[in-house]
Write an enzyme that holds these catalytic residues in place. Structure first.
Site, PDB file in Angstrom:
ATOM      1  N   PHE A  89       0.961  -1.149  -0.169  1.00 26.64           N
ATOM      2  CA  PHE A  89      -0.124  -0.031  -0.112  1.00 26.64           C
ATOM      3  C   PHE A  89       1.246   0.681  -0.131  1.00 26.64           C
ATOM      4  O   PHE A  89       1.687   1.569   0.358  1.00 26.64           O
ATOM      5  CB  PHE A  89      -0.920  -0.346   1.305  1.00 26.64           C
ATOM      6  CG  PHE A  89      -1.689   1.040   0.781  1.00 26.64           C
ATOM      7  CD1 PHE A  89      -3.038   1.121   0.332  1.00 26.64           C
ATOM      8  CD2 PHE A  89      -1.961   2.245   2.049  1.00 26.64           C
ATOM      9  CE1 PHE A  89      -3.807   1.958   0.013  1.00 26.64           C
ATOM     10  CE2 PHE A  89      -2.462   3.679   1.750  1.00 26.64           C
ATOM     11  CZ  PHE A  89      -4.176   3.592   0.844  1.00 26.64           C
ATOM     12  N   LYS A 138       2.910   9.938   8.998  1.00 27.34           N
ATOM     13  CA  LYS A 138       2.063   9.749   9.583  1.00 27.34           C
ATOM     14  C   LYS A 138       2.563  10.340  10.815  1.00 27.34           C
ATOM     15  O   LYS A 138       2.053  11.135  10.837  1.00 27.34           O
ATOM     16  CB  LYS A 138       2.392   7.751   9.340  1.00 27.34           C
ATOM     17  CG  LYS A 138       0.966   7.487   9.079  1.00 27.34           C
ATOM     18  CD  LYS A 138       0.933   5.811   8.591  1.00 27.34           C
ATOM     19  CE  LYS A 138      -0.285   5.794   7.803  1.00 27.34           C
ATOM     20  NZ  LYS A 138      -1.498   5.835   7.950  1.00 27.34           N
ATOM     21  N   ASP A 166       9.655   3.059   1.448  1.00 27.96           N
ATOM     22  CA  ASP A 166       8.501   2.868   2.078  1.00 27.96           C
ATOM     23  C   ASP A 166       7.851   2.914   3.616  1.00 27.96           C
ATOM     24  O   ASP A 166       7.523   1.744   4.104  1.00 27.96           O
ATOM     25  CB  ASP A 166       6.569   2.394   1.411  1.00 27.96           C
ATOM     26  CG  ASP A 166       5.737   3.205   1.885  1.00 27.96           C
ATOM     27  OD1 ASP A 166       5.320   4.712   3.144  1.00 27.96           O
ATOM     28  OD2 ASP A 166       4.613   3.508   1.252  1.00 27.96           O
TER      29      ASP A 166
HETATM   30  C1  PLP Z   1       2.714   2.252   3.742  1.00 29.57           C
HETATM   31  C2  PLP Z   1       1.721   3.175   3.365  1.00 29.57           C
HETATM   32  N1  PLP Z   1       2.205   4.435   2.748  1.00 29.57           N
HETATM   33  C3  PLP Z   1       1.823   4.948   1.826  1.00 29.57           C
HETATM   34  C4  PLP Z   1       0.624   5.406   2.475  1.00 29.57           C
HETATM   35  C5  PLP Z   1      -0.658   6.991   2.671  1.00 29.57           C
HETATM   36  O1  PLP Z   1      -0.169   7.494   3.050  1.00 29.57           O
HETATM   37  P1  PLP Z   1      -1.147   9.278   2.646  1.00 29.57           P
HETATM   38  O2  PLP Z   1      -2.608   8.276   3.683  1.00 29.57           O
HETATM   39  O3  PLP Z   1      -0.539   9.942   4.314  1.00 29.57           O
HETATM   40  O4  PLP Z   1      -1.222   9.222   1.796  1.00 29.57           O
HETATM   41  C6  PLP Z   1      -0.018   4.761   3.532  1.00 29.57           C
HETATM   42  C7  PLP Z   1      -1.372   5.077   4.719  1.00 29.57           C
HETATM   43  O5  PLP Z   1      -2.031   4.259   5.570  1.00 29.57           O
HETATM   44  C8  PLP Z   1       0.663   3.844   4.601  1.00 29.57           C
HETATM   45  O6  PLP Z   1       0.270   2.760   5.551  1.00 29.57           O
END
Ligand code: PLP
Length: 399
Positions: free
Chosen positions: A128, A245, A215
């Site tokens: 994700f 986050k 990520d």
């Molecule tokens: C691993 C990861 N990358 C990216 C995102 C996306 O982040 P945002 O919702 O702040 O755009 C998330 C959100 O859950 C995530 O868990």
């Protein structure tokens, strides 16, 4: 009544008015133990005084100027992030998706600088990365893609935690410029790869001159008991590191950090953001990092991991229908043999906030400052819930 908010979320029928530490209060005055932290955001708990005070003070001093001027707090935050990560430079934005978009632009530009016209980024099944067009394309979940084709070109996908498949893809795609992955797949169901996976990915990237893009939007900022999950492995430093986050503990801020082969790729005019790295957001993030350091939060996460993991193993490991109990720092996944989305409401009814992801995985991402007593309460409440749920539903599902 017409809903004036676009209904993109399946919301639970509850609203909160106040938060303190690991606890939220709803509009009727009921208290809930938050075992999700706003999905890995409020790592220091709700309204941590150090963060709230810093925000309040900054809000009454200077909130926003523009990235066309110097922003000393942004520089200070970048310095601090480099010190704890070993990376070299940061670009600031407002969310995880934007941090990942920045990484994707770095990878493409890196390819173009090498004369590759159609650069390819290798991404993972079950991943994700966000909801913008490029990050949803990178995301390995067909439900996230549904209805949004044509997707962005230039991504190929391989199974997660499978070095043979990854090497094959690298061999097959001479236009490959980067490998983008999570060190633990959070949304994918708290999937933890083999201990040497990240180091092997690093070696492959170095050998084949690919950018290793991690990520750590969910795993970063202490969630796994190191500042960043790659710090659990020996000799692994990514070329690109994406954060959001927990960096702001609720203040929206994201960052894309670079080092190694990713240096000097983005040049003036290549990227930008109106809000990214403004004084208010940077002040909040600095308070978060200082507090994690001063209160030895990383050590506490390690202790919590041991307590919670052994608690769940004692209460659930021998229960029929519990297929796996996984944990990494303060990320906990309890996998069941049957879909269990309804547990989210049942948990709420018992006064605890949880999440179910990948259909069958109860995911817990409690605040990193959870006390020992709160951790015990969390384990007891969830175990009772799981045992009751399986007793009522496992046999039915087998009929
Ligand atoms: C691993 C990861 N990358 C990216 C995102 C996306 O982040 P945002 O919702 O702040 O755009 C998330 C959100 O859950 C995530 O868990």
């Amino acid at each position: 009544m017409t809903n004036t908010v676009i209904p993109t979320y399946g919301r639970l029928d509850i609203a909160f008015t106040e938060g303190k530490g690991a606890w939220l209060t709803d509009i009727n005055g009921n208290q809930y133990l938050d075992a999700l932290s706003g999905i890995a955001v409020c790592n220091l708990g709700h309204c941590h005084p150090a963060v709230s005070d810093a925000i309040a003070e900054q809000a009454s001093t200077l909130m926003h100027t523009s990235n066309v001027y110097n922003i000393p707090l942004q520089q200070q935050l970048a310095d601090k992030l480099m010190q704890i990560s070993g990376m070299n430079q940061a670009f600031f934005c407002n969310s995880g998706a934007e941090a990942n978009e920045t990484a994707i632009k770095v990878a493409r530009k890196y390819g173009h600088d090498k004369g590759i016209d159609k650069p390819v980024i290798i991404v993972m099944d079950g991943s994700f990365h966000g909801r913008t067009m490029a990050t949803l394309t990178a995301t390995g979940n067909p439900k996230v893609h549904d209805g949004f084709s044509p997707l962005v070109p230039g991504f190929v996908r391989v199974p997660y935690n499978d070095m043979d498949a990854l090497k094959m893809a690298v061999g097959h795609w001479p236009e490959a410029v980067a490998i983008m992955l999570e060190p633990v797949q959070g949304e994918g169901g708290v999937r933890i790869p083999d201990a040497d996976y990240l180091a092997d990915v690093r070696t492959l990237c170095t050998q084949r001159k690919l950018l290793m893009m991690l990520d750590e939007v969910q795993t970063g900022i202490g969630r796994t008991s190191e500042w960043f999950a790659y710090q659990h492995a020996d000799d692994v430093l990514p070329d690109v590191l994406m954060l959001a986050k927990g960096l702001g503990n609720g203040m929206p801020i994201g960052a894309c950090l670079i080092s190694g082969a990713a240096m000097d790729v983005l040049q003036p005019g290549n990227h930008g953001s109106t809000f990214g790295g403004n004084p208010l957001a940077c002040r909040a993030a600095l308070a978060v990092l200082d507090t994690i350091e001063q209160q030895s939060v990383l050590l506490h996460v390690q202790q919590l991991n041991e307590q919670v993991t052994s608690g769940f193993k004692q209460q659930l490991a021998n229960i029929d229908g519990v297929t796996d109990i996984r944990s990494f720092g303060c990320m906990f996944g309890i996998e069941l043999a049957i879909p269990c989305a309804e547990l989210v409401q049942k948990a709420l009814d018992k006064g605890i906030l949880i999440n179910v992801t990948a259909d069958k995985v109860i995911r817990l991402l409690p605040p990193l400052i959870l006390t020992t007593d709160e951790a015990t309460k969390m384990v007891d409440l969830i175990s009772e819930l799981v045992i009751g749920f399986l007793a009522n539903n496992l046999a039915k599902s087998e009929v």
